[in-house]
Design an enzyme around this catalytic site. Structure first.
Site, PDB file in Angstrom:
ATOM      1  CB  ALA A 124      -6.596   8.269  -3.214  1.00  0.00           C
ATOM      2  CB  CYS A 125      -7.325   3.790  -2.916  1.00  0.00           C
ATOM      3  SG  CYS A 125      -8.011   1.895  -2.736  1.00  0.00           S
TER       4      CYS A 125
END
Ligand SMILES: Cc1cc2nc3c(=O)[nH]c(=O)nc-3n(C[C@H](O)[C@H](O)[C@H](O)COP(=O)(O)OP(=O)(O)OC[C@H]3O[C@@H](n4cnc5c(N)ncnc54)[C@H](O)[C@@H]3O)c2cc1C
Lengths: 77, 394
Positions: A13-14
């Site tokens: 996601a990151c």
């Protein structure tokens, strides 16, 4: 036929799949095929913008139930 | 008793060591350095000249009964279960955990070594951070080029944090009008995860920070002071603040195939097991787990491995929780996990106080003394719950 290098970014996601793609691009050469696997929905727009900027080619985008697969051909490096 | 060898006394290594019951495990931690450093503070050393003492002897951070050996490991043979140190010392083990973090690689980009030696940076160590502060302190105006030189970096928020810190400093010193801040990034936007970018982009614009996207550093011409990207763009600079590319470990590992081309160790994203080995794990920044490289993930991964070693089923959820100092006394957190995207979490003063208090609680965290607080916090800030609140508002 060159075999595609698989970049498995599922679950990231990151910083996200685009980081993995940028890293693979650094280690690639002209003619290479990359296959980016992701679950992050932003991947389609990001890879399209990336391909436009870097002069590389998106061969196919496949949306599977469990992942999005983006096939990329390196034309410029 | 099971013989556990932990290579690296960083956040991951120490938390794991301190969580293993001494009655069941014979634990040794090996580190090349005698001291452990609180790396998030490098930011304030470099941009505020902070002189806070952010290091402690590794031995003092281990619970009684855990052995600490200062040695630089040069080779790990996973098939023979042998580890080799510098002075031809050999160690053996039943279980091994590699927790050696990342290593900066300023030599992979032409010109970067020169910048690294002259200007320092704020990711490598205290000395480099102090060196950078000297340059910032003496800066009289011009163009500052700030960014990461490679796609892989510790703590993704720290890049924009640097730009925000610099902007606040220049404003205070009345140098804003004489300065251009050019923030370069290999990603499509200032912050790589889009949901957080939406939160911080207005601040980037409002503070006049110019963002150069898809800028992956290719070469640096230090004579003419120009940074060029693989994508064909360039920046002229007066002051370069460049975070070098981050690579995995220099330790030779047998078999070599467990490392990827950037020397990170290929690790199962839920169990932290090194592919093909039941008794070998990699935790923290050194592994290929698809999350950001932060102390919080190293911490949570260490807890998972501690449980697995004790025969308790556990798996890492991919939880990240990176504090993001947006300057002017506010901060936010980048929160997500494997199943849930980044929360568009707005910056507040309270979150800034939390980030600052971490520098004090940190040492307790390493010993597991802050576990109840963290368990509560992680539950309270569960990304699924937070997204229900904030993602719809955004
Ligand atoms: C500016 C900045 C800001 C940050 N902010 C945050 C934040 O706010 N929150 C957060 O969670 N994280 C933050 N981080 C990231 C965090 O510091 C790291 O992710 C964390 O330290 C990783 O822990 P680790 O145990 O994997 O590795 P490290 O802490 O780097 O430890 C690795 C250890 O291994 C040792 N070692 C290496 N090679 C060898 C060898 N060959 N032999 C023996 N020993 C060896 C090293 O000496 C070191 O002690 C930040 C980082 C930076 C640079």
């Amino acid at each position: 036929m060159t075999e595609a290098t698989i970049i498995d970014s599922r679950g990231s996601a990151c910083p996200g799949p685009i980081t993995d793609l940028a890293r693979a691009y650094r280690n690639s050469k002209v003619g290479d095929l990359l296959e980016l696997w992701a679950t992050d929905k932003g991947v389609q727009a990001d890879t399209a913008a990336w391909a436009k900027k870097t002069g590389n080619e998106i061969l196919e985008v496949k949306v599977d139930p469990d992942k999005i697969v983006v096939k990329i051909k390196i034309n410029k490096r | 008793m099971e013989k556990v060898l932990i290579i690296g006394g960083g956040g991951g290594g120490l938390i794991l060591a301190n969580h293993l019951p001494r009655k069941d495990f014979d634990v040794t931690v090996i580190d090349k350095d005698e001291y452990h450093y609180y790396q998030p503070w490098f930011l304030y050393v470099a941009f505020q000249g902070s002189r806070r003492k952010i290091w402690k002897p590794i031995a003092s951070l281990l619970k009684p009964g855990i052995r600490f050996v200062k040695d630089e490991i040069s080779e790990i043979n996973l098939d023979e279960r042998k580890v080799y140190g510098t002075r031809k010392t050999t160690y053996d083990y039943d279980k091994i955990i590699i927790a050696t973090g990342t290593s900066p690689d300023p030599d992979s980009i032409p010109g970067l070594r020169e910048i690294y030696n002259e200007y320092g940076d704020y990711h490598s160590n205290v000395q480099n951070s102090l060196k950078l502060w000297e340059h910032i302190k003496n800066f009289k105006g011009g163009t500052v080029a700030l960014g990461q030189a490679g796609p892989v970096c510790k703590c993704p928020p720290s890049l924009l944090e640097g730009a925000f810190q610099l902007e606040e400093y220049l404003k205070k010193k009345n140098l804003k009008d004489k300065t251009k801040i050019k923030f370069f990034t290999p990603f499509p936007r200032a912050y790589p995860a889009e949901q957080m970018n939406k939160v911080v982009e207005p601040m980037v614009e409002e503070r006049g920070i110019e963002v150069m996207t898809f800028f992956d550093v290719d070469t640096i011409d230090t004579k003419n002071k120009v940074i060029s990207s693989i994508e064909g763009d360039s920046i002229n600079y007066d002051l370069p603040i460049i975070v070098p590319p981050c690579k995995g470990t220099k330790i030779r590992i047998v078999p070599e195939k467990v490392k990827n081309p950037d020397r990170f160790i290929i690790t199962d994203k839920k169990t932290m097991r090194i592919e093909g080995y039941d008794n070998a794990f990699a935790i923290g920044d050194v592994n290929t787990v698809p999350t950001s490289k932060t102390g919080v993930t190293a911490h949570l991964e260490a807890q998972v491995v501690s449980n697995l070693l004790q025969g308790v089923y556990d798996e890492f959820t991919g939880r990240i929780n990176c504090p993001f100092d947006t300057a002017y006394g506010k901060a936010t957190f980048v929160i997500a996990d494997y199943e849930n995207p980044v929360v568009p979490y707005p910056p507040t003063r309270i979150k800034h106080i939390m980030k600052m208090s971490m520098a004090r609680i940190y040492w307790m965290t390493l010993k597991g003394q802050a576990d109840p607080i963290f368990d509560y916090y992680f539950d309270f800030t569960n990304p699924k719950k937070l997204n229900e609140k904030y993602a719809t508002e955004a």
